[in-house]
Write a protein that holds these residues in place. Structure first.
Motif, PDB file in Angstrom:
ATOM      1  N   VAL A 181      -9.260  -8.158   3.375  1.00 39.76           N
ATOM      2  CA  VAL A 181      -9.366  -9.087   4.511  1.00 39.76           C
ATOM      3  C   VAL A 181      -8.205  -8.764   5.450  1.00 39.76           C
ATOM      4  O   VAL A 181      -7.242  -8.101   5.066  1.00 39.76           O
ATOM      5  N   ASP A 182      -8.288  -9.239   6.691  1.00 42.93           N
ATOM      6  CA  ASP A 182      -7.148  -9.124   7.604  1.00 42.93           C
ATOM      7  C   ASP A 182      -5.986  -9.918   7.019  1.00 42.93           C
ATOM      8  O   ASP A 182      -6.165 -11.040   6.536  1.00 42.93           O
ATOM      9  N   VAL A 183      -4.798  -9.327   7.044  1.00 38.95           N
ATOM     10  CA  VAL A 183      -3.612  -9.983   6.498  1.00 38.95           C
ATOM     11  C   VAL A 183      -2.498  -9.902   7.529  1.00 38.95           C
ATOM     12  O   VAL A 183      -2.262  -8.839   8.104  1.00 38.95           O
ATOM     13  N   GLU A 184      -1.832 -11.025   7.753  1.00 41.62           N
ATOM     14  CA  GLU A 184      -0.629 -10.992   8.579  1.00 41.62           C
ATOM     15  C   GLU A 184       0.558 -11.071   7.650  1.00 41.62           C
ATOM     16  O   GLU A 184       0.642 -11.955   6.795  1.00 41.62           O
ATOM     17  N   TYR A 185       1.467 -10.102   7.789  1.00 41.74           N
ATOM     18  CA  TYR A 185       2.648 -10.043   6.931  1.00 41.74           C
ATOM     19  C   TYR A 185       3.877  -9.847   7.801  1.00 41.74           C
ATOM     20  O   TYR A 185       3.998  -8.840   8.489  1.00 41.74           O
ATOM     21  N   GLU A 186       4.754 -10.827   7.775  1.00 40.31           N
ATOM     22  CA  GLU A 186       6.002 -10.796   8.535  1.00 40.31           C
ATOM     23  C   GLU A 186       5.771 -10.376   9.989  1.00 40.31           C
ATOM     24  O   GLU A 186       6.476  -9.537  10.541  1.00 40.31           O
ATOM     25  N   GLY A 187       4.746 -10.946  10.605  1.00 40.04           N
ATOM     26  CA  GLY A 187       4.473 -10.704  12.014  1.00 40.04           C
ATOM     27  C   GLY A 187       3.626  -9.480  12.309  1.00 40.04           C
ATOM     28  O   GLY A 187       3.321  -9.195  13.460  1.00 40.04           O
ATOM     29  N   TYR A 188       3.231  -8.743  11.275  1.00 37.99           N
ATOM     30  CA  TYR A 188       2.401  -7.549  11.455  1.00 37.99           C
ATOM     31  C   TYR A 188       0.996  -7.837  10.946  1.00 37.99           C
ATOM     32  O   TYR A 188       0.815  -8.475   9.910  1.00 37.99           O
ATOM     33  N   LEU A 189       0.008  -7.315  11.654  1.00 33.92           N
ATOM     34  CA  LEU A 189      -1.382  -7.457  11.222  1.00 33.92           C
ATOM     35  C   LEU A 189      -1.781  -6.224  10.433  1.00 33.92           C
ATOM     36  O   LEU A 189      -1.626  -5.095  10.893  1.00 33.92           O
ATOM     37  N   ILE A 190      -2.290  -6.440   9.221  1.00 32.24           N
ATOM     38  CA  ILE A 190      -2.870  -5.372   8.407  1.00 32.24           C
ATOM     39  C   ILE A 190      -4.374  -5.619   8.425  1.00 32.24           C
ATOM     40  O   ILE A 190      -4.872  -6.541   7.774  1.00 32.24           O
ATOM     41  N   PRO A 191      -5.125  -4.837   9.210  1.00 31.31           N
ATOM     42  CA  PRO A 191      -6.571  -5.078   9.334  1.00 31.31           C
ATOM     43  C   PRO A 191      -7.327  -4.775   8.043  1.00 31.31           C
ATOM     44  O   PRO A 191      -6.930  -3.903   7.258  1.00 31.31           O
ATOM     45  N   LYS A 192      -8.393  -5.487   7.840  1.00 30.94           N
ATOM     46  CA  LYS A 192      -9.280  -5.239   6.712  1.00 30.94           C
ATOM     47  C   LYS A 192      -9.666  -3.763   6.715  1.00 30.94           C
ATOM     48  O   LYS A 192      -9.955  -3.175   7.753  1.00 30.94           O
ATOM     49  N   GLY A 193      -9.630  -3.147   5.532  1.00 30.18           N
ATOM     50  CA  GLY A 193      -9.994  -1.749   5.390  1.00 30.18           C
ATOM     51  C   GLY A 193      -8.820  -0.788   5.449  1.00 30.18           C
ATOM     52  O   GLY A 193      -8.940   0.361   5.038  1.00 30.18           O
ATOM     53  N   TRP A 194      -7.697  -1.223   5.976  1.00 31.17           N
ATOM     54  CA  TRP A 194      -6.531  -0.342   6.025  1.00 31.17           C
ATOM     55  C   TRP A 194      -5.983  -0.128   4.621  1.00 31.17           C
ATOM     56  O   TRP A 194      -6.056  -1.004   3.758  1.00 31.17           O
ATOM     57  N   LYS A 195      -5.447   1.039   4.402  1.00 37.21           N
ATOM     58  CA  LYS A 195      -4.785   1.344   3.131  1.00 37.21           C
ATOM     59  C   LYS A 195      -3.326   0.901   3.239  1.00 37.21           C
ATOM     60  O   LYS A 195      -2.684   1.088   4.265  1.00 37.21           O
ATOM     61  N   VAL A 196      -2.833   0.322   2.179  1.00 38.20           N
ATOM     62  CA  VAL A 196      -1.431  -0.080   2.116  1.00 38.20           C
ATOM     63  C   VAL A 196      -0.803   0.564   0.883  1.00 38.20           C
ATOM     64  O   VAL A 196      -1.497   0.923  -0.068  1.00 38.20           O
ATOM     65  N   MET A 197       0.502   0.722   0.928  1.00 36.43           N
ATOM     66  CA  MET A 197       1.207   1.364  -0.169  1.00 36.43           C
ATOM     67  C   MET A 197       2.387   0.488  -0.600  1.00 36.43           C
ATOM     68  O   MET A 197       3.480   0.595  -0.049  1.00 36.43           O
ATOM     69  N   PRO A 198       2.172  -0.410  -1.574  1.00 28.90           N
ATOM     70  CA  PRO A 198       3.298  -1.200  -2.075  1.00 28.90           C
ATOM     71  C   PRO A 198       4.314  -0.288  -2.774  1.00 28.90           C
ATOM     72  O   PRO A 198       3.941   0.573  -3.561  1.00 28.90           O
ATOM     73  N   LEU A 199       5.575  -0.462  -2.437  1.00 25.35           N
ATOM     74  CA  LEU A 199       6.648   0.322  -3.041  1.00 25.35           C
ATOM     75  C   LEU A 199       7.343  -0.541  -4.090  1.00 25.35           C
ATOM     76  O   LEU A 199       8.138  -1.418  -3.756  1.00 25.35           O
ATOM     77  N   PHE A 200       7.033  -0.303  -5.356  1.00 25.03           N
ATOM     78  CA  PHE A 200       7.588  -1.117  -6.427  1.00 25.03           C
ATOM     79  C   PHE A 200       9.113  -1.038  -6.461  1.00 25.03           C
ATOM     80  O   PHE A 200       9.788  -2.020  -6.742  1.00 25.03           O
ATOM     81  N   ARG A 201       9.662   0.132  -6.155  1.00 25.69           N
ATOM     82  CA  ARG A 201      11.116   0.269  -6.173  1.00 25.69           C
ATOM     83  C   ARG A 201      11.759  -0.703  -5.185  1.00 25.69           C
ATOM     84  O   ARG A 201      12.775  -1.315  -5.479  1.00 25.69           O
ATOM     85  N   ASN A 202      11.173  -0.851  -4.014  1.00 26.04           N
ATOM     86  CA  ASN A 202      11.743  -1.785  -3.033  1.00 26.04           C
ATOM     87  C   ASN A 202      11.648  -3.225  -3.512  1.00 26.04           C
ATOM     88  O   ASN A 202      12.537  -4.029  -3.240  1.00 26.04           O
ATOM     89  N   ILE A 203      10.566  -3.552  -4.201  1.00 25.58           N
ATOM     90  CA  ILE A 203      10.419  -4.904  -4.744  1.00 25.58           C
ATOM     91  C   ILE A 203      11.447  -5.129  -5.850  1.00 25.58           C
ATOM     92  O   ILE A 203      12.141  -6.147  -5.885  1.00 25.58           O
ATOM     93  N   HIS A 204      11.587  -4.154  -6.756  1.00 23.54           N
ATOM     94  CA  HIS A 204      12.483  -4.306  -7.906  1.00 23.54           C
ATOM     95  C   HIS A 204      13.960  -4.272  -7.520  1.00 23.54           C
ATOM     96  O   HIS A 204      14.807  -4.692  -8.301  1.00 23.54           O
ATOM     97  N   HIS A 205      14.276  -3.741  -6.334  1.00 15.07           N
ATOM     98  CA  HIS A 205      15.668  -3.654  -5.893  1.00 15.07           C
ATOM     99  C   HIS A 205      15.939  -4.566  -4.694  1.00 15.07           C
ATOM    100  O   HIS A 205      16.862  -4.339  -3.915  1.00 15.07           O
ATOM    101  N   ASN A 206      15.148  -5.612  -4.553  1.00 17.03           N
ATOM    102  CA  ASN A 206      15.280  -6.516  -3.426  1.00 17.03           C
ATOM    103  C   ASN A 206      16.362  -7.562  -3.719  1.00 17.03           C
ATOM    104  O   ASN A 206      16.256  -8.334  -4.666  1.00 17.03           O
ATOM    105  N   PRO A 207      17.415  -7.618  -2.892  1.00 20.63           N
ATOM    106  CA  PRO A 207      18.479  -8.598  -3.145  1.00 20.63           C
ATOM    107  C   PRO A 207      18.040 -10.055  -2.994  1.00 20.63           C
ATOM    108  O   PRO A 207      18.737 -10.961  -3.442  1.00 20.63           O
ATOM    109  N   GLU A 208      16.870 -10.294  -2.392  1.00 20.04           N
ATOM    110  CA  GLU A 208      16.361 -11.674  -2.334  1.00 20.04           C
ATOM    111  C   GLU A 208      15.920 -12.142  -3.720  1.00 20.04           C
ATOM    112  O   GLU A 208      15.893 -13.336  -3.995  1.00 20.04           O
ATOM    113  N   PHE A 209      15.562 -11.198  -4.597  1.00 19.07           N
ATOM    114  CA  PHE A 209      15.066 -11.545  -5.924  1.00 19.07           C
ATOM    115  C   PHE A 209      16.100 -11.320  -7.021  1.00 19.07           C
ATOM    116  O   PHE A 209      16.070 -11.979  -8.057  1.00 19.07           O
ATOM    117  N   TYR A 210      16.996 -10.332  -6.835  1.00 20.22           N
ATOM    118  CA  TYR A 210      17.946  -9.960  -7.885  1.00 20.22           C
ATOM    119  C   TYR A 210      19.351  -9.833  -7.300  1.00 20.22           C
ATOM    120  O   TYR A 210      19.557  -9.168  -6.293  1.00 20.22           O
TER     121      TYR A 210
END
Length: 127
Positions: A14-43
């Motif tokens: 589906v269309d997703v808005e993330y932090e002010g950016y639109l990710i249109p339905k059908g677009w490929k996204v690439m979650p970077l686990f390293r960035n999530i695991h090293h995020n100072p907001e979480f750890y």
């Protein structure tokens, strides 16, 4: 400090808005686990090796070494069991040390120690 898989590809269903950016339905996204695991907001101090940070269960979707949801690695429980058995035997039956002073990680695309990680293992005599 590192996941076996650094990233994955997904498709926006589906269309997703993330932090002010639109990710249109059908677009490929690439979650970077390293960035999530090293995020100072979480750890706190995420760049340092600190196993005690897991004494409290992490918030959902902030630690995903095997992915998550329907796309999670089907062998994650087996992998965790294998790691537990290996560590048990290394700690209880062997003495060991890191053979070198190199530090640093290179990503290509998977994280590995720069110049390898030489280890020395030996069994203590049962005298």
């Amino acid at each position: 400090m590192a996941s076996v898989i650094s990233f994955t590809f997904r498709e926006a269903v589906v269309d997703v808005e993330y932090e002010g950016y639109l990710i249109p339905k059908g677009w490929k996204v690439m979650p970077l686990f390293r960035n999530i695991h090293h995020n100072p907001e979480f750890y706190v101090d995420p760049q340092n090796f600190d196993p005690s940070r897991f004494e409290v269960v992490p918030k959902p979707n902030t630690f995903m070494p095997f992915g998550t949801g329907v796309h999670a690695c089907p062998g994650n429980e087996l992998a965790k069991l294998e790691m537990l058995i290996l560590l048990h035997h290394l700690v209880t039956k062997f003495r060991w040390e890191v053979g070198g002073t190199q530090s640093g990680i290179e990503y290509g695309p998977f994280p590995v120690p720069e110049q390898g990680l030489p280890l020395k293992f030996w069994k203590e005599s049962n005298a």
